[in-house]
Design a protein around this motif. Structure first.
Motif, PDB file in Angstrom:
ATOM      1  N   LEU A 189       0.828  -1.206   0.000  1.00  0.00           N
ATOM      2  CA  LEU A 189       0.000   0.000   0.000  1.00  0.00           C
ATOM      3  C   LEU A 189       0.864   1.259   0.000  1.00  0.00           C
ATOM      4  CD1 LEU A 189      -2.877  -0.976   2.475  1.00  0.00           C
ATOM      5  CD2 LEU A 189      -2.929  -0.935  -0.024  1.00  0.00           C
ATOM      6  N   ASN A 190       1.966   1.231   0.741  1.00  0.00           N
ATOM      7  CA  ASN A 190       2.854   2.398   0.752  1.00  0.00           C
ATOM      8  C   ASN A 190       3.472   2.639  -0.617  1.00  0.00           C
ATOM      9  OD1 ASN A 190       3.125   3.896   3.272  1.00  0.00           O
ATOM     10  ND2 ASN A 190       3.702   1.951   4.178  1.00  0.00           N
ATOM     11  N   PHE A 191       3.819   1.567  -1.299  1.00  0.00           N
ATOM     12  CA  PHE A 191       4.356   1.735  -2.656  1.00  0.00           C
ATOM     13  C   PHE A 191       3.301   2.319  -3.583  1.00  0.00           C
ATOM     14  CE2 PHE A 191       5.170  -0.144  -6.932  1.00  0.00           C
ATOM     15  CZ  PHE A 191       6.298   0.599  -7.234  1.00  0.00           C
ATOM     16  N   GLY A 192       2.071   1.804  -3.484  1.00  0.00           N
ATOM     17  CA  GLY A 192       0.991   2.372  -4.287  1.00  0.00           C
ATOM     18  C   GLY A 192       0.729   3.820  -3.935  1.00  0.00           C
ATOM     19  N   LEU A 193       0.820   4.135  -2.648  1.00  0.00           N
ATOM     20  CA  LEU A 193       0.614   5.512  -2.199  1.00  0.00           C
ATOM     21  C   LEU A 193       1.664   6.446  -2.800  1.00  0.00           C
ATOM     22  CD1 LEU A 193      -0.864   7.453  -0.128  1.00  0.00           C
ATOM     23  CD2 LEU A 193       0.995   6.883   1.436  1.00  0.00           C
ATOM     24  N   LYS A 194       2.924   6.051  -2.723  1.00  0.00           N
ATOM     25  CA  LYS A 194       3.995   6.902  -3.255  1.00  0.00           C
ATOM     26  C   LYS A 194       3.880   7.041  -4.770  1.00  0.00           C
ATOM     27  CE  LYS A 194       7.348   5.961   0.413  1.00  0.00           C
ATOM     28  NZ  LYS A 194       8.655   5.360   0.765  1.00  0.00           N
ATOM     29  N   SER A 195       3.559   5.958  -5.450  1.00  0.00           N
ATOM     30  CA  SER A 195       3.427   6.021  -6.911  1.00  0.00           C
ATOM     31  C   SER A 195       2.338   6.998  -7.314  1.00  0.00           C
ATOM     32  CB  SER A 195       3.129   4.628  -7.471  1.00  0.00           C
ATOM     33  OG  SER A 195       4.195   3.736  -7.221  1.00  0.00           O
ATOM     34  N   ASN A 196       1.181   6.908  -6.652  1.00  0.00           N
ATOM     35  CA  ASN A 196       0.087   7.824  -6.974  1.00  0.00           C
ATOM     36  C   ASN A 196       0.421   9.256  -6.568  1.00  0.00           C
ATOM     37  OD1 ASN A 196      -2.515   6.360  -7.999  1.00  0.00           O
ATOM     38  ND2 ASN A 196      -1.670   4.999  -6.458  1.00  0.00           N
ATOM     39  N   PHE A 197       1.115   9.410  -5.438  1.00  0.00           N
ATOM     40  CA  PHE A 197       1.479  10.744  -4.958  1.00  0.00           C
ATOM     41  C   PHE A 197       2.386  11.445  -5.959  1.00  0.00           C
ATOM     42  CE2 PHE A 197       4.119  13.726  -2.621  1.00  0.00           C
ATOM     43  CZ  PHE A 197       3.228  14.352  -1.761  1.00  0.00           C
ATOM     44  N   TYR A 207      -5.522   9.489 -10.131  1.00  0.00           N
ATOM     45  CA  TYR A 207      -4.555   9.491  -9.033  1.00  0.00           C
ATOM     46  C   TYR A 207      -5.164  10.075  -7.763  1.00  0.00           C
ATOM     47  CZ  TYR A 207      -1.196   8.631 -12.804  1.00  0.00           C
ATOM     48  OH  TYR A 207      -0.530   8.094 -13.869  1.00  0.00           O
ATOM     49  N   GLN A 208      -5.970  11.113  -7.903  1.00  0.00           N
ATOM     50  CA  GLN A 208      -6.622  11.702  -6.728  1.00  0.00           C
ATOM     51  C   GLN A 208      -7.590  10.713  -6.091  1.00  0.00           C
ATOM     52  OE1 GLN A 208      -8.214  15.369  -8.382  1.00  0.00           O
ATOM     53  NE2 GLN A 208      -6.619  16.574  -7.391  1.00  0.00           N
ATOM     54  N   GLN A 209      -8.316   9.991  -6.939  1.00  0.00           N
ATOM     55  CA  GLN A 209      -9.235   8.981  -6.413  1.00  0.00           C
ATOM     56  C   GLN A 209      -8.474   7.877  -5.679  1.00  0.00           C
ATOM     57  OE1 GLN A 209     -11.637   7.108  -9.399  1.00  0.00           O
ATOM     58  NE2 GLN A 209     -12.561   5.662  -7.984  1.00  0.00           N
ATOM     59  N   ASN A 210      -7.358   7.423  -6.279  1.00  0.00           N
ATOM     60  CA  ASN A 210      -6.562   6.375  -5.637  1.00  0.00           C
ATOM     61  C   ASN A 210      -6.020   6.837  -4.289  1.00  0.00           C
ATOM     62  OD1 ASN A 210      -6.998   4.753  -7.866  1.00  0.00           O
ATOM     63  ND2 ASN A 210      -5.035   5.203  -8.815  1.00  0.00           N
ATOM     64  N   LEU A 211      -5.528   8.075  -4.245  1.00  0.00           N
ATOM     65  CA  LEU A 211      -5.005   8.605  -2.986  1.00  0.00           C
ATOM     66  C   LEU A 211      -6.105   8.721  -1.938  1.00  0.00           C
ATOM     67  CD1 LEU A 211      -2.426  11.453  -3.790  1.00  0.00           C
ATOM     68  CD2 LEU A 211      -2.012   9.257  -2.700  1.00  0.00           C
ATOM     69  N   ALA A 212      -7.283   9.165  -2.371  1.00  0.00           N
ATOM     70  CA  ALA A 212      -8.396   9.307  -1.431  1.00  0.00           C
ATOM     71  C   ALA A 212      -8.797   7.952  -0.854  1.00  0.00           C
ATOM     72  CB  ALA A 212      -9.588   9.966  -2.129  1.00  0.00           C
ATOM     73  N   VAL A 213      -8.791   6.910  -1.693  1.00  0.00           N
ATOM     74  CA  VAL A 213      -9.140   5.563  -1.219  1.00  0.00           C
ATOM     75  C   VAL A 213      -8.079   5.041  -0.257  1.00  0.00           C
ATOM     76  CG1 VAL A 213      -9.453   3.166  -1.941  1.00  0.00           C
ATOM     77  CG2 VAL A 213     -10.545   5.003  -3.239  1.00  0.00           C
ATOM     78  N   TYR A 256      11.632  13.603 -14.969  1.00  0.00           N
ATOM     79  CA  TYR A 256      11.718  13.759 -13.515  1.00  0.00           C
ATOM     80  C   TYR A 256      10.844  12.725 -12.804  1.00  0.00           C
ATOM     81  CZ  TYR A 256      13.547  18.385 -14.789  1.00  0.00           C
ATOM     82  OH  TYR A 256      14.262  19.408 -15.320  1.00  0.00           O
ATOM     83  N   LYS A 257       9.657  12.553 -13.326  1.00  0.00           N
ATOM     84  CA  LYS A 257       8.712  11.626 -12.685  1.00  0.00           C
ATOM     85  C   LYS A 257       9.228  10.191 -12.732  1.00  0.00           C
ATOM     86  CE  LYS A 257       4.768  10.644 -14.754  1.00  0.00           C
ATOM     87  NZ  LYS A 257       3.360  10.776 -15.211  1.00  0.00           N
ATOM     88  N   GLN A 258       9.730   9.774 -13.890  1.00  0.00           N
ATOM     89  CA  GLN A 258      10.195   8.402 -14.027  1.00  0.00           C
ATOM     90  C   GLN A 258      11.438   8.130 -13.185  1.00  0.00           C
ATOM     91  OE1 GLN A 258       8.595   5.909 -15.357  1.00  0.00           O
ATOM     92  NE2 GLN A 258       6.944   7.334 -15.882  1.00  0.00           N
ATOM     93  N   LEU A 259      12.281   9.146 -12.996  1.00  0.00           N
ATOM     94  CA  LEU A 259      13.440   8.976 -12.114  1.00  0.00           C
ATOM     95  C   LEU A 259      12.972   8.626 -10.709  1.00  0.00           C
ATOM     96  CD1 LEU A 259      16.499   9.282 -11.455  1.00  0.00           C
ATOM     97  CD2 LEU A 259      15.987  11.680 -10.918  1.00  0.00           C
TER      98      LEU A 259
END
Length: 419
Positions: free
Chosen positions: A129-137, A202-208, A400-403
């Motif tokens: 979940l933390n990995f998913g959180l950081k990816s979406n963030f 991404y906002q929806q994923n973060l909210a969930v 930048y994002k992919q790095l």
């Protein structure tokens, strides 16, 4: 490298902007706290951990003693009901089951091993979940920067289109020039729609994940240090795999499952050992003697149930889990190699973006606008530049994002703060 980052973020600060009205600004640390506090999957798994720990307490409890009693209901000799007096009849037995062969010890160890597996499952869930959180963030942060850049250009082109529309009606400019500008504006708006769709996802994923109300706007402190942080190698590539074997929750969970199944095998083998039931009994007048006191002993005869089937199942489970562990080790090695190679590619791409490129882009952008307003360049040259400029902005932002994402993928696989 520091000058490199400084110039990059001069560009980001002055060119990329994000509308914040009606949105919630939040930092990554706050998102991580909200995930552990509000995410129902995390809360449910915490309950499973408590459940597994309670099973250890239950496993330590011995079977209850068994009490059996008899009292006379009718004495035909005396024609008397409930004759339980001195001349009557009562009996009482107390029995206790004693487990042999280490059954109780193995049962407790089995419960402890299962609790450890459940705790690792909880750690794995947080890890995923933390990995998913950081990816979406991070995806959301960079896409909002792109949206800000596109919106700025769209606003400028819309003003230009409006002015050209007026002049086209007066016959001062050719209609084809207006159509070309409108086509450029439409392309930019289409790009904006795609970015907005991603932002909403991404906002929806973060909210969930966090349980916080959408829309959320990621905020980053010390952006210069933050980007530099993901571009510097602080680890030994030769030890990544070894670190992953010690730290990766999924791999550790599979190893613990094998240990638990080995304990289960010992438990199943101990179940084939007969248990003993010991007790004492008192019989007032029904035995060979009056007020007879006896010692009782009971043991099952292991004729046809030696628990052989469950023993074979436990052995097969160990072998199957060992294959799963070997497969996971192979997958982990390949995933780390691939993630490391991808991070090196993105790092090289990031370093290749020179500070002069960022400053030159902005200088050329301003010059093109001024020269176009002075009619020093043609509309074709202007639209070609704007299209190239937009694509270049998207590519730099994507770099930048992919790095960041590839670096976080390595952190995820190794489960260690490499960056």
């Amino acid at each position: 490298m520091q000058n490199h980052i400084r110039f990059i973020f001069i560009f980001c600060c002055f060119h990329f902007w994000v509308p914040l009205f009606g949105q919630t600004a939040i930092k990554l640390a706050d998102c991580e706290k909200a995930l552990q506090k509000n995410n129902f999957m995390v809360l449910a798994q915490q309950c499973h951990v408590s459940e597994a720990r309670a099973a250890i307490i239950q496993a330590k409890i011995w079977p209850q003693p068994y009490v059996y009693g008899e009292a006379n209901m009718y004495n035909p000799d005396q024609q008397k009901y409930f004759d339980v007096g001195p001349q009557g009849q009562t009996s009482l037995q107390i029995q206790q089951l004693f487990m042999l062969g280490g059954k109780k010890r193995n049962e407790i160890n089995w419960a402890k091993a299962n609790a450890q597996v459940t705790e690792l499952e909880f750690e794995q869930l947080l890890y995923q979940l933390n990995f998913g959180l950081k990816s979406n963030f991070y995806n959301l942060y960079f896409d909002q920067q792109v949206l800000g850049s596109l919106q700025k250009q769209i606003d400028q082109i819309e003003e230009l289109v409006a002015a050209y529309a007026v002049q086209a009606e007066k016959g001062n400019v050719a209609l084809k020039e207006l159509v070309r500008l409108e086509s450029l504006l439409l392309n930019m708006k289409n790009d904006r729609i795609e970015v907005q769709k991603n932002i909403l996802e991404y906002q929806q994923n973060l909210a969930v994940l966090t349980g916080l109300p959408a829309p959320l706007v990621p905020q980053l402190d010390n952006e210069k240090d933050w980007v530099m942080h993901y571009s510097i190698q602080k680890f030994d590539t030769q030890t990544l795999f070894e670190t992953a074997l010690n730290q990766n929750p999924e791999y550790r969970m599979l190893k613990q499952q094998i240990e638990a199944q080995k304990i289960n095998l010992k438990w199943q083998q101990s179940l084939s050992v007969p248990d003993v039931t010991l007790g004492v009994s008192y019989d007032q007048r029904g035995g060979a003697f009056n007020n007879q006191k006896n010692l009782t002993l009971g043991i099952p005869i292991p004729l046809w149930n030696s628990n052989k089937g469950n023993i074979e199942r436990a052995k097969a489970a160990i072998q199957g889990s060992q294959f799963d562990l070997d497969q996971k080790q192979r997958e982990l090695q390949r995933a780390i190699d691939a993630a490391l190679a991808e991070w090196n590619v993105q790092r090289t791409q990031f370093i290749s973006i020179k500070p002069a490129l960022i400053l030159n882009r902005e200088t050329v952008y301003t010059g093109v606008w001024q020269n176009f307003q002075k009619r020093n360049i043609t509309l074709l040259e202007f639209t070609d530049f704007m299209d190239s400029y937009t694509q270049n902005s998207l590519q730099i932002n994507e770099s930048y994002k992919q790095l960041i994402l590839t670096a976080e993928k390595l952190n995820y696989l190794v489960n260690s703060p490499l960056f």
